[in-house]
Design a protein around this motif. Structure first.
Motif, short mmCIF file in Angstrom:
data_model
loop_
_atom_site.label_atom_id
_atom_site.label_comp_id
_atom_site.label_asym_id
_atom_site.label_seq_id
_atom_site.Cartn_x
_atom_site.Cartn_y
_atom_site.Cartn_z
N LEU A 13 0.73 -1.20 -0.07
CA LEU A 13 0.03 0.16 -0.04
C LEU A 13 0.70 1.20 -0.15
CD1 LEU A 13 -3.02 0.62 -0.06
CD2 LEU A 13 -2.85 1.07 2.41
N ALA A 14 1.96 1.20 0.63
CA ALA A 14 2.68 2.58 0.83
C ALA A 14 3.44 2.74 -0.39
CB ALA A 14 3.56 2.31 2.06
N LEU A 15 3.65 1.88 -1.40
CA LEU A 15 4.52 2.22 -2.43
C LEU A 15 3.41 2.78 -3.64
CD1 LEU A 15 6.83 -0.50 -3.05
CD2 LEU A 15 7.24 1.67 -2.00
N ILE A 16 2.21 2.04 -3.60
CA ILE A 16 1.26 2.37 -4.68
C ILE A 16 0.57 3.56 -4.98
CG2 ILE A 16 -1.00 1.46 -5.79
CD1 ILE A 16 -0.25 -1.41 -5.03
N ALA A 17 0.70 4.09 -6.34
CA ALA A 17 0.12 5.12 -6.60
C ALA A 17 -1.46 5.30 -6.18
CB ALA A 17 0.09 5.76 -8.10
N ALA A 18 -2.26 6.09 -5.75
CA ALA A 18 -3.60 5.93 -5.24
C ALA A 18 -4.35 5.65 -6.39
CB ALA A 18 -3.99 7.72 -4.95
N SER A 19 -3.85 6.00 -7.83
CA SER A 19 -4.70 5.68 -8.92
C SER A 19 -4.76 4.02 -9.29
CB SER A 19 -4.12 6.41 -10.24
OG SER A 19 -2.62 5.97 -10.30
N THR A 115 -20.32 7.27 -6.13
CA THR A 115 -19.73 6.40 -4.77
C THR A 115 -18.02 6.69 -4.84
OG1 THR A 115 -19.32 4.81 -6.60
CG2 THR A 115 -21.39 4.70 -5.37
N PHE A 116 -17.58 7.52 -5.69
CA PHE A 116 -16.12 7.52 -5.88
C PHE A 116 -15.52 8.83 -6.63
CE2 PHE A 116 -11.92 6.74 -7.59
CZ PHE A 116 -11.19 6.23 -6.42
N SER A 117 -14.75 9.47 -6.17
CA SER A 117 -14.03 10.64 -6.80
C SER A 117 -12.80 10.71 -6.57
CB SER A 117 -14.85 11.89 -6.87
OG SER A 117 -14.31 12.77 -8.00
N GLN A 118 -11.75 10.81 -7.75
CA GLN A 118 -10.29 10.89 -7.26
C GLN A 118 -9.38 11.25 -8.52
OE1 GLN A 118 -8.15 7.64 -4.87
NE2 GLN A 118 -7.42 7.02 -7.00
N PRO A 119 -8.39 12.19 -8.27
CA PRO A 119 -7.62 12.41 -9.22
C PRO A 119 -6.58 11.37 -9.42
CG PRO A 119 -7.01 13.83 -7.28
CD PRO A 119 -8.25 12.95 -7.06
N ALA A 120 -5.92 11.30 -10.37
CA ALA A 120 -5.20 10.33 -10.66
C ALA A 120 -4.04 10.66 -11.81
CB ALA A 120 -5.70 8.80 -10.83
N SER A 121 -3.02 10.15 -11.99
CA SER A 121 -1.93 10.31 -13.09
C SER A 121 -1.94 9.07 -13.62
CB SER A 121 -0.87 10.69 -12.54
OG SER A 121 -0.63 12.12 -12.35
N MET A 122 -2.32 8.78 -14.98
CA MET A 122 -2.49 7.21 -15.60
C MET A 122 -1.83 7.36 -16.61
SD MET A 122 -4.34 5.96 -13.29
CE MET A 122 -4.39 4.49 -14.46
N PRO A 123 -1.07 6.33 -16.97
CA PRO A 123 -0.02 6.05 -18.23
C PRO A 123 -1.17 5.62 -19.31
CG PRO A 123 0.04 4.19 -16.97
CD PRO A 123 -0.74 5.11 -15.93
N VAL A 124 -1.04 6.12 -20.55
CA VAL A 124 -1.89 5.74 -21.75
C VAL A 124 -1.29 4.39 -22.34
CG1 VAL A 124 -2.98 6.60 -23.91
CG2 VAL A 124 -2.47 8.25 -22.19
#
Length: 323
Positions: A13-19, A115-124
């Motif tokens: 958990l401590a390594l994973i990006a929130a996304s 039910t959920f809303s979150q900013p994220a940085s995602m690889p295309v």
């Protein structure tokens, strides 16, 4: 708890990006999911057809806002994934290899509730990301708002996801605001006052931080260079690691005393992934990650937000992306 399937052991958990806690799955899944066969295939845009269900969704709220409203007929009915670009941006079209900042909002397709809303940085073009989420930002102009309607069978194989507010059998309406692209994260060699690390075999290493304020840059020192394969962007790596908060001096997570961790370099916080790309298997590293390349500044919701994180890393193995 991660939402990676049992096909591989996910990053702690401590390594994973929130996304990544929400959006990453293994390459397997239901037959309703399209698959990107390889990174090369991902470079070509997948066709995500719109349909009556996705066209029926009306979203209200500013681009990138956390609180959006969506009007649609519930329960939504779609036999396969449908995607509608609700509003097209005027930026460059996203392509494989880009990383994009998005705001993802999920509505329960049965109840109609957000039910959920979150900013994220995602690889295309990352073929480990569930298609239900990838469809929201793949091959669309930056600045777009995308509505994706997903039948339950195409999302977590129909099992639902409690933390996303989806029960077994619930379809989902996913609204993705594609805000901007992210400049590549590149570490700088840690030459001046690097942290000192003493390795103790299978016991946890001993880390001594320099008595200075946390550096503002992403800093990397190669303590010992390995002679194995070079880690590529998106590769699956197996590592031992120890994470320390520069701000508190406390170890917040480590694999020592447990099993090594295995995950994709794109599935963790940006600074951590960038530190391993270009390094050889067998290498030992220490990296200092400022908040902007970790969990962001204070107030973003993560318990490590606003903190500079120092990781000791031993790269044990690597496998090319998609294998």
């Amino acid at each position: 708890m991660t939402f990676l399937t049992s096909a591989r052991r996910g990053a702690p958990l401590a390594l994973i990006a929130a996304s990544s806690l929400v959006l990453v799955g293994c390459a397997g899944g239901s037959g309703d999911e399209k698959k990107n066969e390889s990174s090369a295939d991902a470079a070509a845009c997948t066709e995500y057809p719109s349909g009556a269900a996705s066209d029926d969704v009306t979203v209200t709220g500013d681009l990138g806002a956390e609180a959006l409203t969506a009007e649609f007929t519930a329960p939504v009915e779609a036999k396969e994934l449908e995607r509608t670009i609700a509003s097209a941006g005027d930026g460059e079209v996203t392509a494989a290899g880009d990383t994009v900042n998005v705001q993802i909002t999920i509505f329960n397709g049965t109840s109609g509730e957000s039910t959920f809303s979150q900013p994220a940085s995602m690889p295309v073009g990352d073929d480990t990301i569930l298609e239900a989420f990838l469809a929201g930002f793949e091959c669309v102009p930056v600045g777009s708002r995308v509505v994706t309607v997903v039948p339950s069978a195409s999302l977590f194989e129909g099992a639902g996801n409690e933390q996303l507010g989806l029960a077994a059998g619930d379809p989902a309406v996913i609204v993705t605001d594609v805000i901007d692209t992210v400049a590549p994260v590149t570490p700088v060699e840690w030459k001046e006052n690097p942290a000192e690390v003493v390795f103790n075999g299978e016991e946890p290493p001993t880390l001594t931080l320099p008595g200075a304020q946390p550096p503002a840059e992403l800093l990397l020192a190669v303590l010992e260079e390995g002679d194995g394969a070079v880690v590529g962007d998106g590769d699956s790596v197996t590592i031992n690691y120890q994470g320390t908060s520069w701000n508190t001096g406390e170890i917040f997570d480590q694999s020592y005393g447990k099993e090594p961790a295995t995950f994709a370099t794109t599935g963790v916080i940006p600074g951590f992934g960038a530190a391993m790309v270009g390094q050889k298997v067998g290498s030992k590293l220490v990296v200092s990650i400022p908040p902007k390349d970790a969990y962001g500044e204070e107030g973003t919701g993560h318990e490590l937000a606003g903190q500079t994180l120092v990781f000791v890393i031993e790269i044990l193995d690597a496998k090319a992306a998609g294998k």
